[in-house]
Design a protein around this motif. Structure first.
Motif, PDB file in Angstrom:
ATOM      1  N   ILE A  64       0.838  -1.201   0.000  1.00 36.26           N
ATOM      2  CA  ILE A  64       0.000   0.000   0.000  1.00 36.26           C
ATOM      3  C   ILE A  64       0.875   1.254   0.000  1.00 36.26           C
ATOM      4  O   ILE A  64       0.654   2.181  -0.783  1.00 36.26           O
ATOM      5  CB  ILE A  64      -0.950   0.011   1.210  1.00 36.26           C
ATOM      6  CG1 ILE A  64      -2.042  -1.054   1.042  1.00 36.26           C
ATOM      7  CG2 ILE A  64      -1.584   1.393   1.389  1.00 36.26           C
ATOM      8  CD1 ILE A  64      -2.954  -1.190   2.243  1.00 36.26           C
ATOM      9  N   TYR A  65       1.877   1.278   0.872  1.00 39.48           N
ATOM     10  CA  TYR A  65       2.740   2.460   0.948  1.00 39.48           C
ATOM     11  C   TYR A  65       3.532   2.655  -0.339  1.00 39.48           C
ATOM     12  O   TYR A  65       3.754   3.788  -0.779  1.00 39.48           O
ATOM     13  CB  TYR A  65       3.671   2.361   2.162  1.00 39.48           C
ATOM     14  CG  TYR A  65       3.049   2.921   3.419  1.00 39.48           C
ATOM     15  CD1 TYR A  65       3.396   4.184   3.886  1.00 39.48           C
ATOM     16  CD2 TYR A  65       2.089   2.208   4.129  1.00 39.48           C
ATOM     17  CE1 TYR A  65       2.816   4.717   5.027  1.00 39.48           C
ATOM     18  CE2 TYR A  65       1.497   2.730   5.274  1.00 39.48           C
ATOM     19  CZ  TYR A  65       1.863   3.980   5.712  1.00 39.48           C
ATOM     20  OH  TYR A  65       1.283   4.506   6.836  1.00 39.48           O
ATOM     21  N   TRP A  66       3.969   1.550  -0.929  1.00 34.97           N
ATOM     22  CA  TRP A  66       4.673   1.669  -2.204  1.00 34.97           C
ATOM     23  C   TRP A  66       3.743   2.242  -3.268  1.00 34.97           C
ATOM     24  O   TRP A  66       4.110   3.156  -4.010  1.00 34.97           O
ATOM     25  CB  TRP A  66       5.210   0.309  -2.653  1.00 34.97           C
ATOM     26  CG  TRP A  66       5.982   0.396  -3.935  1.00 34.97           C
ATOM     27  CD1 TRP A  66       5.493   0.251  -5.213  1.00 34.97           C
ATOM     28  CD2 TRP A  66       7.370   0.691  -4.091  1.00 34.97           C
ATOM     29  NE1 TRP A  66       6.478   0.424  -6.142  1.00 34.97           N
ATOM     30  CE2 TRP A  66       7.650   0.696  -5.477  1.00 34.97           C
ATOM     31  CE3 TRP A  66       8.402   0.942  -3.186  1.00 34.97           C
ATOM     32  CZ2 TRP A  66       8.915   0.951  -5.980  1.00 34.97           C
ATOM     33  CZ3 TRP A  66       9.674   1.189  -3.693  1.00 34.97           C
ATOM     34  CH2 TRP A  66       9.924   1.188  -5.076  1.00 34.97           C
ATOM     35  N   ARG A  67       2.526   1.741  -3.324  1.00 31.07           N
ATOM     36  CA  ARG A  67       1.545   2.235  -4.299  1.00 31.07           C
ATOM     37  C   ARG A  67       1.265   3.722  -4.090  1.00 31.07           C
ATOM     38  O   ARG A  67       1.202   4.502  -5.046  1.00 31.07           O
ATOM     39  CB  ARG A  67       0.234   1.451  -4.172  1.00 31.07           C
ATOM     40  CG  ARG A  67       0.216   0.078  -4.822  1.00 31.07           C
ATOM     41  CD  ARG A  67      -0.150   0.125  -6.290  1.00 31.07           C
ATOM     42  NE  ARG A  67      -1.492   0.638  -6.528  1.00 31.07           N
ATOM     43  CZ  ARG A  67      -2.604  -0.089  -6.467  1.00 31.07           C
ATOM     44  NH1 ARG A  67      -2.536  -1.371  -6.138  1.00 31.07           N
ATOM     45  NH2 ARG A  67      -3.770   0.456  -6.742  1.00 31.07           N
ATOM     46  N   LEU A  68       1.060   4.123  -2.840  1.00 29.63           N
ATOM     47  CA  LEU A  68       0.765   5.529  -2.552  1.00 29.63           C
ATOM     48  C   LEU A  68       1.924   6.433  -2.973  1.00 29.63           C
ATOM     49  O   LEU A  68       1.717   7.482  -3.582  1.00 29.63           O
ATOM     50  CB  LEU A  68       0.463   5.712  -1.068  1.00 29.63           C
ATOM     51  CG  LEU A  68      -0.828   5.058  -0.553  1.00 29.63           C
ATOM     52  CD1 LEU A  68      -0.918   5.187   0.967  1.00 29.63           C
ATOM     53  CD2 LEU A  68      -2.057   5.675  -1.208  1.00 29.63           C
ATOM     54  N   GLY A  69       3.150   6.019  -2.648  1.00 32.10           N
ATOM     55  CA  GLY A  69       4.314   6.811  -3.036  1.00 32.10           C
ATOM     56  C   GLY A  69       4.467   6.888  -4.546  1.00 32.10           C
ATOM     57  O   GLY A  69       4.753   7.956  -5.102  1.00 32.10           O
ATOM     58  N   ARG A  70       4.270   5.762  -5.196  1.00 34.30           N
ATOM     59  CA  ARG A  70       4.380   5.718  -6.659  1.00 34.30           C
ATOM     60  C   ARG A  70       3.366   6.656  -7.306  1.00 34.30           C
ATOM     61  O   ARG A  70       3.688   7.398  -8.233  1.00 34.30           O
ATOM     62  CB  ARG A  70       4.160   4.275  -7.126  1.00 34.30           C
ATOM     63  CG  ARG A  70       4.295   4.066  -8.632  1.00 34.30           C
ATOM     64  CD  ARG A  70       5.717   3.900  -9.045  1.00 34.30           C
ATOM     65  NE  ARG A  70       5.846   3.867 -10.499  1.00 34.30           N
ATOM     66  CZ  ARG A  70       7.007   3.841 -11.130  1.00 34.30           C
ATOM     67  NH1 ARG A  70       8.128   3.812 -10.456  1.00 34.30           N
ATOM     68  NH2 ARG A  70       7.059   3.836 -12.448  1.00 34.30           N
ATOM     69  N   GLU A  71       2.136   6.628  -6.794  1.00 30.43           N
ATOM     70  CA  GLU A  71       1.098   7.466  -7.392  1.00 30.43           C
ATOM     71  C   GLU A  71       1.326   8.949  -7.106  1.00 30.43           C
ATOM     72  O   GLU A  71       1.028   9.802  -7.952  1.00 30.43           O
ATOM     73  CB  GLU A  71      -0.283   7.009  -6.919  1.00 30.43           C
ATOM     74  CG  GLU A  71      -0.661   5.658  -7.501  1.00 30.43           C
ATOM     75  CD  GLU A  71      -2.115   5.292  -7.283  1.00 30.43           C
ATOM     76  OE1 GLU A  71      -2.957   6.208  -7.149  1.00 30.43           O
ATOM     77  OE2 GLU A  71      -2.424   4.087  -7.253  1.00 30.43           O
ATOM     78  N   CYS A  72       1.861   9.270  -5.942  1.00 29.09           N
ATOM     79  CA  CYS A  72       2.249  10.665  -5.673  1.00 29.09           C
ATOM     80  C   CYS A  72       3.257  11.133  -6.710  1.00 29.09           C
ATOM     81  O   CYS A  72       3.164  12.257  -7.230  1.00 29.09           O
ATOM     82  CB  CYS A  72       2.862  10.791  -4.279  1.00 29.09           C
ATOM     83  SG  CYS A  72       1.687  10.685  -2.918  1.00 29.09           S
ATOM     84  N   GLY A  73       4.222  10.282  -7.008  1.00 28.73           N
ATOM     85  CA  GLY A  73       5.228  10.621  -8.004  1.00 28.73           C
ATOM     86  C   GLY A  73       4.647  10.758  -9.395  1.00 28.73           C
ATOM     87  O   GLY A  73       5.026  11.665 -10.151  1.00 28.73           O
ATOM     88  N   ILE A  74       3.724   9.868  -9.751  1.00 26.28           N
ATOM     89  CA  ILE A  74       3.089   9.935 -11.076  1.00 26.28           C
ATOM     90  C   ILE A  74       2.313  11.239 -11.229  1.00 26.28           C
ATOM     91  O   ILE A  74       2.355  11.892 -12.273  1.00 26.28           O
ATOM     92  CB  ILE A  74       2.160   8.723 -11.279  1.00 26.28           C
ATOM     93  CG1 ILE A  74       2.996   7.435 -11.431  1.00 26.28           C
ATOM     94  CG2 ILE A  74       1.271   8.917 -12.505  1.00 26.28           C
ATOM     95  CD1 ILE A  74       2.172   6.166 -11.409  1.00 26.28           C
ATOM     96  N   ILE A  75       1.605  11.635 -10.175  1.00 24.88           N
ATOM     97  CA  ILE A  75       0.825  12.872 -10.222  1.00 24.88           C
ATOM     98  C   ILE A  75       1.746  14.074 -10.414  1.00 24.88           C
ATOM     99  O   ILE A  75       1.520  14.917 -11.294  1.00 24.88           O
ATOM    100  CB  ILE A  75      -0.021  13.019  -8.943  1.00 24.88           C
ATOM    101  CG1 ILE A  75      -1.154  11.992  -8.940  1.00 24.88           C
ATOM    102  CG2 ILE A  75      -0.584  14.438  -8.821  1.00 24.88           C
ATOM    103  CD1 ILE A  75      -1.866  11.853  -7.608  1.00 24.88           C
ATOM    104  N   CYS A  76       2.803  14.160  -9.595  1.00 24.09           N
ATOM    105  CA  CYS A  76       3.728  15.297  -9.712  1.00 24.09           C
ATOM    106  C   CYS A  76       4.447  15.292 -11.058  1.00 24.09           C
ATOM    107  O   CYS A  76       4.630  16.355 -11.681  1.00 24.09           O
ATOM    108  CB  CYS A  76       4.738  15.258  -8.566  1.00 24.09           C
ATOM    109  SG  CYS A  76       4.038  15.679  -6.951  1.00 24.09           S
TER     110      CYS A  76
END
Length: 210
Positions: free
Chosen positions: A41-53
């Motif tokens: 979950i934490y990996w997914r959340l971090g990855r998606e934060c990066g994709i958004i930015c």
């Protein structure tokens, strides 16, 4: 999980259903998989934060980073993200087998490069500030965003776990913004349990501020 006494009765149907999803997942995968689900979950959340930015930056859109007499303002922080329900918008994954967990909010101060009146160096500096601002909040800097608090009281053991999970999230974020392929791509067989665990987290933090 069902014995947790702080759950408001209005949430009990969702709580019990979510517990069933997680129990089914653990019985199928083995209890040793519970930790990997949390890390996933934490990996997914971090990855998606990066994709958004990264997506905003690649399209020359500032989330809302600027300077005024008060100081610098930046909307690139975790308090401007919302959790999506399962089956929400699709990830960049070509197979489209899983959905995004996050969506960005608060674009009232966003602007495009074409409307920027300062020079290219300033634009580059402010976009770097935006990227690093999100990174700092993920790492635990509560001063970067006025909407994020550090009110949670944790024991030493949970402090260590929090640090490890934040590091996991930060590594995933860095990979995404630097165009590094996903080392731990989303797995469809985790989706039900993953969303169930997120629902439990939302319920027990109902009265938390940010």
């Amino acid at each position: 999980m069902e014995q947790l006494g702080v759950v408001d009765k209005k949430w009990m149907p969702i709580w019990e259903e979510s517990c069933r999803f997680i129990k089914t997942y653990l019985s199928r995968q083995g209890c040793n998989k519970s930790g990997s689900l949390l890390a996933h979950i934490y990996w997914r959340l971090g990855r998606e934060c990066g994709i958004i930015c990264k997506t905003l930056a690649n399209n020359n859109i500032s989330w809302g980073t600027y300077e005024d007499p008060i100081g610098f303002h930046c909307n690139a922080h975790l308090n401007n993200l919302v959790l999506l329900p399962q089956g929400g918008s699709l990830l960049e994954d070509k197979k489209k087998t899983v959905s995004s967990l996050l969506a960005p909010l608060d674009f009232d101060m966003a602007f495009i490069k074409e409307s920027f009146t300062r020079d290219q160096n300033t634009w580059n500096e402010w976009m770097t500030l935006e990227k690093n601002g999100m990174k700092m909040v993920i790492a635990g800097d509560a001063e970067t965003s006025t909407g994020v608090t550090t009110s949670a009281k944790l024991t030493k053991g949970f402090q260590l776990l929090k640090t490890a999970l934040r590091d996991t999230m930060l590594l995933a974020y860095n990979d995404a913004v630097n165009n590094i392929p996903d080392k731990h791509p989303p797995l469809p067989d985790k989706e039900d349990a993953l969303h169930a665990l997120l629902k439990l987290a939302l319920i027990i933090t109902e009265h938390e501020t940010a």
